[in-house]
Design an enzyme around this catalytic site. Structure first.
Site, PDB file in Angstrom:
ATOM      1  N   SER A 275       0.860  -1.183   0.000  1.00 30.67           N
ATOM      2  CA  SER A 275       0.000   0.000   0.000  1.00 30.67           C
ATOM      3  C   SER A 275       0.902   1.242   0.000  1.00 30.67           C
ATOM      4  O   SER A 275       1.826   1.311  -0.804  1.00 30.67           O
ATOM      5  CB  SER A 275      -0.923  -0.048   1.217  1.00 30.67           C
ATOM      6  OG  SER A 275      -1.895   0.961   1.145  1.00 30.67           O
TER       7      SER A 275
ATOM      8  N   HIS B 132      -7.908  -4.440  -1.677  1.00 29.94           N
ATOM      9  CA  HIS B 132      -6.631  -3.854  -1.300  1.00 29.94           C
ATOM     10  C   HIS B 132      -6.047  -4.490  -0.039  1.00 29.94           C
ATOM     11  O   HIS B 132      -4.831  -4.667   0.065  1.00 29.94           O
ATOM     12  CB  HIS B 132      -6.817  -2.348  -1.108  1.00 29.94           C
ATOM     13  CG  HIS B 132      -5.558  -1.627  -0.796  1.00 29.94           C
ATOM     14  ND1 HIS B 132      -4.498  -1.567  -1.679  1.00 29.94           N
ATOM     15  CD2 HIS B 132      -5.166  -0.947   0.303  1.00 29.94           C
ATOM     16  CE1 HIS B 132      -3.506  -0.871  -1.131  1.00 29.94           C
ATOM     17  NE2 HIS B 132      -3.895  -0.486   0.068  1.00 29.94           N
TER      18      HIS B 132
ATOM     19  N   ASP C 256      -8.473  -5.335  -6.097  1.00 33.83           N
ATOM     20  CA  ASP C 256      -8.101  -4.076  -5.447  1.00 33.83           C
ATOM     21  C   ASP C 256      -8.626  -2.898  -6.280  1.00 33.83           C
ATOM     22  O   ASP C 256      -8.279  -2.775  -7.451  1.00 33.83           O
ATOM     23  CB  ASP C 256      -6.569  -4.026  -5.333  1.00 33.83           C
ATOM     24  CG  ASP C 256      -6.058  -2.841  -4.520  1.00 33.83           C
ATOM     25  OD1 ASP C 256      -6.825  -1.881  -4.284  1.00 33.83           O
ATOM     26  OD2 ASP C 256      -4.880  -2.882  -4.118  1.00 33.83           O
TER      27      ASP C 256
END
Lengths: 531, 531
Positions: free
Chosen positions: B248, B512, B475
């Protein structure tokens, strides 16, 4: 030039402690020293944890009486300044001219039903209005009517009229020789019940006391909306529609009309709609509602006498805009461009995409009734054409028929403050459990196992109707798999007249809003299907 | 049972007009009449438009003095009641124990740099702290260190330690024989500069005056964060990392560390990160920031002496959670289930997905400093490894070097309220122009024409590093095409040691957040790559 509000606040806050402050010239950091590592055990409150600062301040205090200077300049917040100025302007206007705004898109027709209507969740409207506009001419046997359903916040003004020459939201799609051909068809578009553009909604007066409904307005469903539209058709003497057409929320309604009144419609068009809501779209509408309800000016729905919750509306619309328009197009149009690259970055809108969202939100913030947004978006969440859902609704309606009968006999409406109307959160918080088990194919959509049996049963009333289903690959709100779900479900009912088109990303990069923009592909297909 | 706040408000508002009200038994709707259609010309304000109501009220007024009854019960808003109760509780706590909360995840190490640091956008931190934790043992030649970068709001507590036995955010990924193998490696994890878990951020004291920085904190970038981490490595005597690893925001940092300090790192892992931000993720972070800044308690960042903007934080986190977790998993886990199907629908959380988001937001609302959220999320928006962006930053840093020199010589820091630091919106609103021209392949990503040349040039410093790039098909925040962009860009630099894996929807439906959950696929690949 005026000093920014942020700087003022900063200065005010700083001045509180100015006795203990000094200019930065005495900063300890002038002596560069090597860094060091130490262990923090149980972080204590800052004022006890960093006594060296208090000491340093005391020392500096004796040295200097200069005004306080922070290491870096304070940020300013032009976006908050603008919101505060808007509030002040609205307050001034409201004092000058009484509580407004009244929401309108201009002249339109109104159908008034003096008959009450019972809603799916037990609410009652003792009477109601349906704002509508029409284009083309109703033929002698009244067989050429097309009912056009709108998206969430649209009015009946799909196209300009003599009474209201302003361009409508589907201006290019309606007219002589256009997809909705006014040479041939009589097009009717309504503002949904629950809306604010002339149809009865939360901003209307409750006939029981002459005050605005506000959040005393009852919970609505898509089915309630089409049921009210059917009353309008009754009023116009139209027994059967040539077609029911809609996109987005209108796509839901177009299908709902067919499922609930299969004998009253010939063919169905659903563009970027769905057969039932899914969690992502519920989640995105949830955040919009919560943001709006967080605005103190919303006042639990009773804002009609004052300044409306324009800031909450603005942000709700910004979130909505992300779901309507994001897609590959944004990469091309906005990319990583900042609105003014010569300025330092800011926490207020800064990137071009941010100023775009800011502008979209601003434009909408006073155009639509906040309570209508809440009720209509909630109705979208509740949409489900599955059979079990329909059965439960039928049972509930039967239970509540008594209310309506009692009302029409002159009895009491349900008592105010019915505790069953307040959903309280479960006392136990939602517990996250991570399951890596394979997806339940009966629940998940688009799986290999075909459409869910419950949905097939629910949509069976449409087994003989020609249906056009269109979807857009770049749509994140009503994704293409939901369009496939509609088409496959209809095919599973035995329907052999389903046409399904999916616009790929190479055709449209505009996401959900494609239906408003793409005359050639969306309009073209609709026109051919209706021919 | 107490009467709900909503009902109270409704009752209060109703009582204002009670003189003109009567019970519903005299409702005109008792006489069912046919509907009728009429034309509305220029909708006038309601009070002049519907005189029949005023008349009806006057008549009814003479008939009855009964208390007002609305047609339907007023809604109640348990979610707003809860927020108000929370504010009251926080106010009580703040009076009892002084201004808190202090954000902490427990015991950790702190590296203190007394040397100032110049930031990319001209800000200065005269000194700063880097909170960090370590696992495993640094070997004699200090060649086995892995720097683990965190996501936006994470602390240095990636794994339990002796000093803090609470499980960390990557607990299962770190340990003997685990993907980050503590038998072999010395793992370092930091809280980023700008954060609130022990590193210097907006909640820290500005040494120039001993007051909290708040929004006097300077704008930060990812590069600033890794530059600060490099100082920590200096402090620990580590010349070169074995690897830089992150997911991330940590994926961004992992790449940034490699690009800016190619000689200080051996290999790179980037999971669900990106080489530059894209408009959808900027838009979603924008809405989070705006919602937070709309909370009156945010007070332009100066809330540390009072009740923090918990409601804004809660909603910001709810929006974030949609971007972290939505995906096919939600279909399976939540579908269209309501939290309590026996209750009527509500505008407060109602569907299971809503109570899930509500809970996620609630849990986070006091856990992280709101100003840190603003600054760190802004830094993510600003991320761009393109060459032009790097060059512009280098030029700006050179211009600002003087500030730092002046500070270390004992001169002035920049004057407070520098007007160049307030980005004002362009006076002309953003004008929408619909272009149906084909996408500009140089700007759009994932096109047939390969990665943009500017990005290839910007990432050239990594042309010889082994790099592992992982993405997840479900995601929506750092979509899989951004991972392909990283991999293809690196390959275009001539790098032949790029490994790129994409987890399909059949492997992970968690979106995600997969990097936090999928030990087998994410962890497994990381472990093999580091071996």
């Amino acid at each position: 030039m005026t000093v920014s509000r942020g700087a003022q606040i900063a200065a005010r806050l700083l001045s509180r402690g100015s006795k203990t402050l000094a200019s930065n010239t005495s900063l300890a950091v002038r002596r560069p020293v090597k860094g060091h590592v130490h262990q923090i055990r149980n972080a204590a409150p800052l004022h006890t944890r960093e006594p060296q600062h208090a000491q340093a301040r005391a020392v500096r205090d004796e040295e200097s009486d200069e005004p306080p200077v922070s290491t870096n300049p304070a940020m300013s917040f032009p976006c908050l300044d603008a919101s505060e100025q808007k509030t002040a302007a609205l307050l001034g206007r409201s004092h000058a001219s009484g509580p407004e705004p009244s929401y309108t898109t201009g002249n339109h027709m109104v159908f008034h039903s003096s008959d009450p209507i019972l809603l799916d969740w037990g609410g009652i409207l003792p009477s109601f209005d349906i704002a509508h506009e029409t284009w083309g001419t109703l033929n002698a046997d009244k067989s050429n009517a097309i009912l056009l359903h709108t998206g969430l916040s649209a009015s009946s003004h799909a196209h300009s009229t003599e009474a209201n020459p302003k361009p409508g939201w589907w201006e290019k799609f309606i007219g002589p020789g256009k997809p909705l051909d006014t040479e041939r068809f009589f097009i009717i578009c309504t503002n949904v019940v629950g809306g604010c553009y002339g149809s009865t909604g939360p901003s209307s007066l409750d006939p029981s006391d002459g005050q605005r409904y506000a959040t005393r307005f009852p919970i609505l469903t898509m089915d309630d909306m089409v049921r009210a539209q059917a009353r309008l058709l009754d009023g116009l003497g139209i027994e059967k529609l040539y077609a029911s057409v809609g996109a987005s929320m209108g796509g839901m309604q177009s299908l709902a009309f067919g499922v609930h009144f299969p004998e009253r419609v010939g063919r169905i068009v659903s563009i970027s709609g769905c057969a039932r809501s899914h969690p992502y779209s519920i989640a995105m509408r949830h955040t919009q509602r919560q943001v709006l309800m967080m605005d103190p000016k919303w006042n639990r729905g009773f804002y009609y006498d004052g300044v409306p919750p324009h800031h909450g509306m603005k942000l709700a619309r910004e979130i909505a805009t992300v779901t309507y328009r994001s897609g590959p197009e944004w990469e091309n149009r906005f990319g990583r461009q900042r609105a003014d690259a010569s300025k330092p970055p800011a926490l207020c809108p800064d990137f071009l995409i941010e100023t775009y969202l800011d502008h979209a939100g601003e434009k909408f913030s006073l155009e639509y009734d906040p309570n209508s947004l809440l009720y209509v978006s909630k109705a979208m969440d509740l949409f489900d054409l599955g059979f079990a859902h329909q059965e439960a609704t039928r049972a509930r309606r039967q239970q509540n028929e008594g209310k309506l009968a009692s009302l029409t006999r002159g009895g009491d409406v349900p008592a105010q403050g019915d505790p069953s109307c307040s959903l309280t959160l479960p006392t136990k918080n939602y517990e996250e459990t991570i399951s890596t088990a394979p997806m339940d194919e009966a629940v998940s959509s688009g799986g290999m196992s075909g459409p869910p049996a419950d949905l097939v049963r629910g949509m069976a009333p449409l087994r003989n109707h020609p249906v056009l289903v269109m979807g857009v690959a770049s749509d994140i709100l009503f994704p293409a798999w939901q369009q496939r779900e509609i088409a496959e479900t209809l095919q599973a009912t035995g329907n052999e007249k389903v046409r399904h088109f999916e616009l790929g990303e190479e055709v449209s990069a505009f996401g959900h809003d494609t239906f408003l923009l793409d005359l050639e592909n969306i309009g073209g297909e609709v026109g051919r299907f209706l021919r």
